[in-house]
Design a protein around this motif. Structure first.
Motif, PDB file in Angstrom:
ATOM      1  N   SER A   1       8.346  33.680 -46.576  1.00  0.00           N
ATOM      2  CA  SER A   1       7.178  32.964 -47.083  1.00  0.00           C
ATOM      3  C   SER A   1       7.644  31.767 -47.898  1.00  0.00           C
ATOM      4  N   VAL A   2       6.913  30.643 -47.760  1.00  0.00           N
ATOM      5  CA  VAL A   2       7.316  29.389 -48.376  1.00  0.00           C
ATOM      6  C   VAL A   2       6.161  28.802 -49.176  1.00  0.00           C
TER       7      VAL A   2
ATOM      8  N   GLU B   1       5.053  32.175 -43.097  1.00  0.00           N
ATOM      9  CA  GLU B   1       3.826  31.614 -43.672  1.00  0.00           C
ATOM     10  C   GLU B   1       4.175  30.571 -44.715  1.00  0.00           C
ATOM     11  N   VAL B   2       3.267  29.600 -44.868  1.00  0.00           N
ATOM     12  CA  VAL B   2       3.459  28.518 -45.824  1.00  0.00           C
ATOM     13  C   VAL B   2       2.175  28.343 -46.631  1.00  0.00           C
ATOM     14  N   LEU B   3       2.316  28.300 -47.945  1.00  0.00           N
ATOM     15  CA  LEU B   3       1.221  27.913 -48.830  1.00  0.00           C
ATOM     16  C   LEU B   3       1.589  26.548 -49.386  1.00  0.00           C
ATOM     17  N   SER B   4       0.732  25.560 -49.139  1.00  0.00           N
ATOM     18  CA  SER B   4       1.055  24.184 -49.521  1.00  0.00           C
ATOM     19  C   SER B   4       0.030  23.667 -50.512  1.00  0.00           C
ATOM     20  N   LEU B   5       0.501  23.130 -51.630  1.00  0.00           N
ATOM     21  CA  LEU B   5      -0.360  22.614 -52.689  1.00  0.00           C
ATOM     22  C   LEU B   5      -0.443  21.095 -52.616  1.00  0.00           C
TER      23      LEU B   5
ATOM     24  N   ASN C   1      -0.330  29.125 -39.487  1.00  0.00           N
ATOM     25  CA  ASN C   1       0.313  29.887 -40.568  1.00  0.00           C
ATOM     26  C   ASN C   1       0.582  29.044 -41.812  1.00  0.00           C
ATOM     27  N   VAL C   2      -0.093  27.894 -41.916  1.00  0.00           N
ATOM     28  CA  VAL C   2       0.017  27.036 -43.097  1.00  0.00           C
ATOM     29  C   VAL C   2      -1.348  26.969 -43.775  1.00  0.00           C
ATOM     30  N   ASP C   3      -1.380  27.334 -45.045  1.00  0.00           N
ATOM     31  CA  ASP C   3      -2.610  27.297 -45.833  1.00  0.00           C
ATOM     32  C   ASP C   3      -2.490  26.184 -46.866  1.00  0.00           C
ATOM     33  N   VAL C   4      -3.342  25.165 -46.754  1.00  0.00           N
ATOM     34  CA  VAL C   4      -3.310  24.038 -47.685  1.00  0.00           C
ATOM     35  C   VAL C   4      -4.352  24.265 -48.771  1.00  0.00           C
ATOM     36  N   VAL C   5      -3.910  24.222 -50.020  1.00  0.00           N
ATOM     37  CA  VAL C   5      -4.780  24.455 -51.170  1.00  0.00           C
ATOM     38  C   VAL C   5      -4.803  23.199 -52.035  1.00  0.00           C
TER      39      VAL C   5
END
Length: 220
Positions: A82-83, A103-107, A128-132
């Motif tokens: 996870s990244v 998976e990637v969580l991107s701010l 699989n990339v979640d942009v917040v």
């Protein structure tokens, strides 16, 4: 003039990225697959594969391909990891991270950039990339990540960023003050966020993350 983007992408890999000591086969394959032009504004699309930063709005820029390649290689991502990405920008690097990790969580602090990046990622079928939309210096989480990729420079490495790593996790970040900035790999060696291992990778220069620039010193 019609541009052959596939040919331009191959030339970028062979003439820019690989000569800059990016030799990891998975990283080269990822950069060869992700269409960088799909993440560049129409006005700059002809320069999608040029060896330069490209403006994306709000005074911010897309990183040079060679820096993106070195960042991806330094993190040595495994498929199950996870990244956390700090600074989504165009969404291109998030897409590459998504190919390499689970998976990637991107701010991204700018809502319009975050929305645009989500649309581009969706158009490429990257799920699989979640942009917040969030500021990394305000945002908090109890999650811990295997790797963190930071898209802007800092004066000093923030402890809060190190705290988001699992023990053994690593972070790519650029630190320092121009002209003496360097890209480093920060590894959290245990529970103590104050004593990470820091490995110098290469000299470079990046714009600071908002809130991470040096504090001015005034003298009388």
């Amino acid at each position: 003039m019609t541009i052959d983007y596939a040919k331009a992408r191959s030339a970028m890999v062979e003439q820019q990225v690989r000569p800059w000591d990016v030799l990891d086969p998975r990283v080269l394959e990822t950069i060869s697959r992700v269409p960088r032009e799909a993440f560049v504004a129409d006005a700059h699309r002809a320069l999608a594969y040029a060896d330069m930063e490209l403006p994306i709005g709000h005074g911010e820029s897309m990183l040079k391909p060679v820096v993106e390649g070195r960042a991806l290689q330094a993190l040595e991502l495994a498929p199950g990891e996870s990244v956390l990405e700090i600074g989504t920008g165009s969404g291109y690097l998030a897409a590459c991270l998504g190919y390499l990790a689970r998976e990637v969580l991107s701010l991204e602090r700018h809502a319009d950039l975050a929305d645009a990046a989500r649309g581009r990622l969706m158009a490429q079928g990257i799920a699989n990339v979640d942009v917040v939309t969030a500021d990394a210096f305000v945002w908090n989480t109890d999650r811990r990540f295997d790797a963190i990729c930071v898209g802007g420079a800092v004066d000093v490495v923030p402890e809060r960023f190190v705290g988001w790593l699992r023990p053994g996790g690593r972070m790519f970040i650029v630190r320092g003050r121009a002209p003496a900035m360097e890209a480093v790999l920060v590894t959290r060696t245990g529970e103590d966020v104050n004593a990470p291992r820091i490995e110098s990778l290469f000299e470079t220069g990046l714009a600071y993350l908002a809130g991470a620039a040096p504090v001015p010193h005034f003298s009388l």
